[in-house]
Design a protein around this motif. Structure first.
Motif, PDB file in Angstrom:
ATOM      1  N   MET A   1       2.231  10.877   8.808  1.00  0.00           N
ATOM      2  CA  MET A   1       2.220   9.422   8.650  1.00  0.00           C
ATOM      3  C   MET A   1       1.208   8.975   7.603  1.00  0.00           C
ATOM      4  N   GLU A   2       0.055   9.644   7.559  1.00  0.00           N
ATOM      5  CA  GLU A   2      -0.968   9.281   6.575  1.00  0.00           C
ATOM      6  C   GLU A   2      -0.457   9.530   5.166  1.00  0.00           C
ATOM      7  N   SER A   3       0.322  10.621   5.004  1.00  0.00           N
ATOM      8  CA  SER A   3       0.907  10.921   3.703  1.00  0.00           C
ATOM      9  C   SER A   3       1.885   9.819   3.281  1.00  0.00           C
ATOM     10  N   ASN A   4       2.705   9.352   4.219  1.00  0.00           N
ATOM     11  CA  ASN A   4       3.644   8.258   3.929  1.00  0.00           C
ATOM     12  C   ASN A   4       2.903   6.986   3.553  1.00  0.00           C
ATOM     13  N   ARG A   5       1.800   6.733   4.263  1.00  0.00           N
ATOM     14  CA  ARG A   5       1.004   5.532   3.998  1.00  0.00           C
ATOM     15  C   ARG A   5       0.470   5.559   2.564  1.00  0.00           C
ATOM     16  N   ARG A   6      -0.099   6.693   2.168  1.00  0.00           N
ATOM     17  CA  ARG A   6      -0.646   6.812   0.808  1.00  0.00           C
ATOM     18  C   ARG A   6       0.463   6.679  -0.239  1.00  0.00           C
ATOM     19  N   THR A   7       1.606   7.300   0.033  1.00  0.00           N
ATOM     20  CA  THR A   7       2.741   7.228  -0.895  1.00  0.00           C
ATOM     21  C   THR A   7       3.196   5.786  -1.091  1.00  0.00           C
ATOM     22  N   ALA A   8       3.334   5.060   0.026  1.00  0.00           N
ATOM     23  CA  ALA A   8       3.795   3.672  -0.029  1.00  0.00           C
ATOM     24  C   ALA A   8       2.805   2.787  -0.777  1.00  0.00           C
ATOM     25  N   ILE A   9       1.533   2.950  -0.509  1.00  0.00           N
ATOM     26  CA  ILE A   9       0.505   2.131  -1.156  1.00  0.00           C
ATOM     27  C   ILE A   9       0.445   2.421  -2.651  1.00  0.00           C
ATOM     28  N   ASN A  10       0.478   3.700  -3.025  1.00  0.00           N
ATOM     29  CA  ASN A  10       0.449   4.057  -4.452  1.00  0.00           C
ATOM     30  C   ASN A  10       1.684   3.524  -5.191  1.00  0.00           C
ATOM     31  N   THR A  11       2.831   3.537  -4.507  1.00  0.00           N
ATOM     32  CA  THR A  11       4.064   3.020  -5.111  1.00  0.00           C
ATOM     33  C   THR A  11       3.970   1.514  -5.315  1.00  0.00           C
ATOM     34  N   ALA A  12       3.394   0.809  -4.342  1.00  0.00           N
ATOM     35  CA  ALA A  12       3.225  -0.640  -4.463  1.00  0.00           C
ATOM     36  C   ALA A  12       2.276  -0.984  -5.617  1.00  0.00           C
ATOM     37  N   ILE A  13       1.225  -0.206  -5.798  1.00  0.00           N
ATOM     38  CA  ILE A  13       0.293  -0.413  -6.914  1.00  0.00           C
ATOM     39  C   ILE A  13       1.021  -0.195  -8.242  1.00  0.00           C
ATOM     40  N   SER A  15       4.198  -0.604  -8.811  1.00  0.00           N
ATOM     41  CA  SER A  15       5.110  -1.733  -9.025  1.00  0.00           C
ATOM     42  C   SER A  15       4.376  -2.947  -9.573  1.00  0.00           C
ATOM     43  N   ALA A  16       3.208  -3.227  -9.014  1.00  0.00           N
ATOM     44  CA  ALA A  16       2.442  -4.397  -9.454  1.00  0.00           C
ATOM     45  C   ALA A  16       2.033  -4.264 -10.921  1.00  0.00           C
ATOM     46  N   ILE A  17       1.561  -3.089 -11.298  1.00  0.00           N
ATOM     47  CA  ILE A  17       1.125  -2.868 -12.688  1.00  0.00           C
ATOM     48  C   ILE A  17       2.322  -2.938 -13.644  1.00  0.00           C
ATOM     49  N   ALA A  18       3.429  -2.285 -13.254  1.00  0.00           N
ATOM     50  CA  ALA A  18       4.630  -2.279 -14.104  1.00  0.00           C
ATOM     51  C   ALA A  18       5.171  -3.685 -14.300  1.00  0.00           C
ATOM     52  N   PHE A  50       3.136 -10.905  -7.863  1.00  0.00           N
ATOM     53  CA  PHE A  50       2.567 -11.429  -6.617  1.00  0.00           C
ATOM     54  C   PHE A  50       3.264 -10.806  -5.409  1.00  0.00           C
ATOM     55  N   ALA A  51       4.578 -10.597  -5.536  1.00  0.00           N
ATOM     56  CA  ALA A  51       5.328  -9.978  -4.441  1.00  0.00           C
ATOM     57  C   ALA A  51       4.834  -8.550  -4.194  1.00  0.00           C
ATOM     58  N   SER A  52       4.602  -7.808  -5.255  1.00  0.00           N
ATOM     59  CA  SER A  52       4.117  -6.432  -5.113  1.00  0.00           C
ATOM     60  C   SER A  52       2.726  -6.399  -4.486  1.00  0.00           C
ATOM     61  N   LEU A  53       1.897  -7.375  -4.862  1.00  0.00           N
ATOM     62  CA  LEU A  53       0.559  -7.450  -4.262  1.00  0.00           C
ATOM     63  C   LEU A  53       0.649  -7.785  -2.777  1.00  0.00           C
ATOM     64  N   LEU A  54       1.606  -8.660  -2.421  1.00  0.00           N
ATOM     65  CA  LEU A  54       1.829  -8.971  -1.008  1.00  0.00           C
ATOM     66  C   LEU A  54       2.307  -7.729  -0.249  1.00  0.00           C
ATOM     67  N   VAL A  55       3.202  -6.980  -0.874  1.00  0.00           N
ATOM     68  CA  VAL A  55       3.691  -5.737  -0.263  1.00  0.00           C
ATOM     69  C   VAL A  55       2.533  -4.775  -0.042  1.00  0.00           C
ATOM     70  N   LEU A  56       1.660  -4.689  -1.030  1.00  0.00           N
ATOM     71  CA  LEU A  56       0.491  -3.813  -0.923  1.00  0.00           C
ATOM     72  C   LEU A  56      -0.383  -4.236   0.253  1.00  0.00           C
ATOM     73  N   PHE A  57      -0.630  -5.533   0.367  1.00  0.00           N
ATOM     74  CA  PHE A  57      -1.420  -6.047   1.492  1.00  0.00           C
ATOM     75  C   PHE A  57      -0.730  -5.729   2.821  1.00  0.00           C
ATOM     76  N   GLY A  58       0.598  -5.968   2.861  1.00  0.00           N
ATOM     77  CA  GLY A  58       1.349  -5.722   4.086  1.00  0.00           C
ATOM     78  C   GLY A  58       1.309  -4.267   4.502  1.00  0.00           C
TER      79      GLY A  58
END
Length: 290
Positions: A1-13, A15-18, A50-58
């Motif tokens: 689960m921790e691996s999934n969490r890191r993957t999801a957060i890195n993907t959201a980051i 998306s925000a930069i792109a 802003f949506a990607s940043l919200l996803v990151l927060f979520g």
């Protein structure tokens, strides 16, 4: 689960930069290329940031461990964030539609040809981003990350429509100057439609909708492989963020002791979580075999 969490957060980051970089490129190209379709595209990409940043927060909030006030964890925060993201999409679509109509009613110059090159590159990049983020969302079982992936697909569609509209305006000549504005107006409709596609699964998650038949089959298979289990009855699955909670009824021989039934339940729970690590907890009810 921790691996999934890191993957999801890195993907959201990612998306925000792109989205931020592409919003700048679209905005500059739209202003200097005299294309409102590109400017509308830039507006959507800005809201996507802003949506990607919200996803990151979520994602960060929803993966917090259970506590005294939230015994089932904080996973439901993720679909709630998705609802906000959908709202942002609808608002941006409304702004784009309104501005498109205003531009259609106001005579203006034909867009510059170089805007077509910019749009072609953007369409390709956005489709690549969609496939990348969508793959990560499937891996992590993240609803909000899936919403972020659809943002990229939505952006690819609006950019493609802008490409078509600008092409018509440039090559059809006089009388077709508003073609890219009509493309932006059509794109706003696609954005609303994509918003619905994002909203629907998030609503199902909040409402604990039954959509996990394949997972239930696997859960029953694992449970019934444990020695002492005679069969399974009720099995309910609900999603909480990137993990799942299971309620399972087992049948055992009626003459065994309460202690033995308790041991079997624990073994079933451990087996299920070992085979399916995305399952955060299993609540088991023991029933005597009739």
């Amino acid at each position: 689960m921790e691996s999934n969490r890191r993957t999801a957060i890195n993907t959201a980051i990612f998306s925000a930069i792109a989205n931020a970089l592409l919003a700048v490129v679209k905005g500059i190209a739209g202003v200097f290329g005299n294309s409102y379709a590109l400017i509308a595209d830039a507006i959507e990409s800005t809201t996507d940031v802003f949506a990607s940043l919200l996803v990151l927060f979520g994602l960060k909030y929803s993966t917090r461990p259970a506590d005294e006030n939230h015994p089932y964890g904080h996973g439901k925060a993720e679909p709630l964030i998705t609802f906000i993201v959908v709202g942002i999409l609808v608002i941006s679509a409304t702004v784009i539609a309104y501005e498109s109509i205003q531009h259609i009613l106001t005579p203006h110059k034909v867009p510059e040809k170089f805007t077509l090159i910019v749009l072609a590159v953007i369409v390709i990049l956005k489709e690549i981003f969609y496939r990348f983020v969508s793959k990560k969302s499937d891996k992590t079982k993240s609803t909000s990350l899936k919403a972020d992936a659809w943002h990229h697909r939505s952006d690819a569609i609006t950019s493609l429509l802008a490409f078509i509209g600008i092409s018509i305006a440039i090559y059809m000549g006089e009388g077709y100057e508003t073609a890219d504005d009509w493309a932006a107006l059509l794109a706003s409709g696609f954005i609303v439609y994509n918003a619905f596609l994002i909203f629907r699964p998030a609503l199902g998650e909040i409402m604990d909708e039954h959509v996990y038949d394949d997972m239930i089959v696997e859960i029953r298979k694992v449970a019934e492989s444990v020695q002492g289990v005679q069969g399974t009855e009720k099995c309910f699955v609900r999603k909480a963020g990137m993990s799942f909670l299971v309620d399972l009824h087992l049948t055992v021989k009626g003459e065994i002791s309460v202690k033995k039934g308790h041991e079997i339940a624990h073994e079933v729970k451990n087996s299920i979580q070992n085979e399916m690590p995305e399952i955060a907890d299993v609540l088991i009810h023991i029933e005597p075999e009739e």
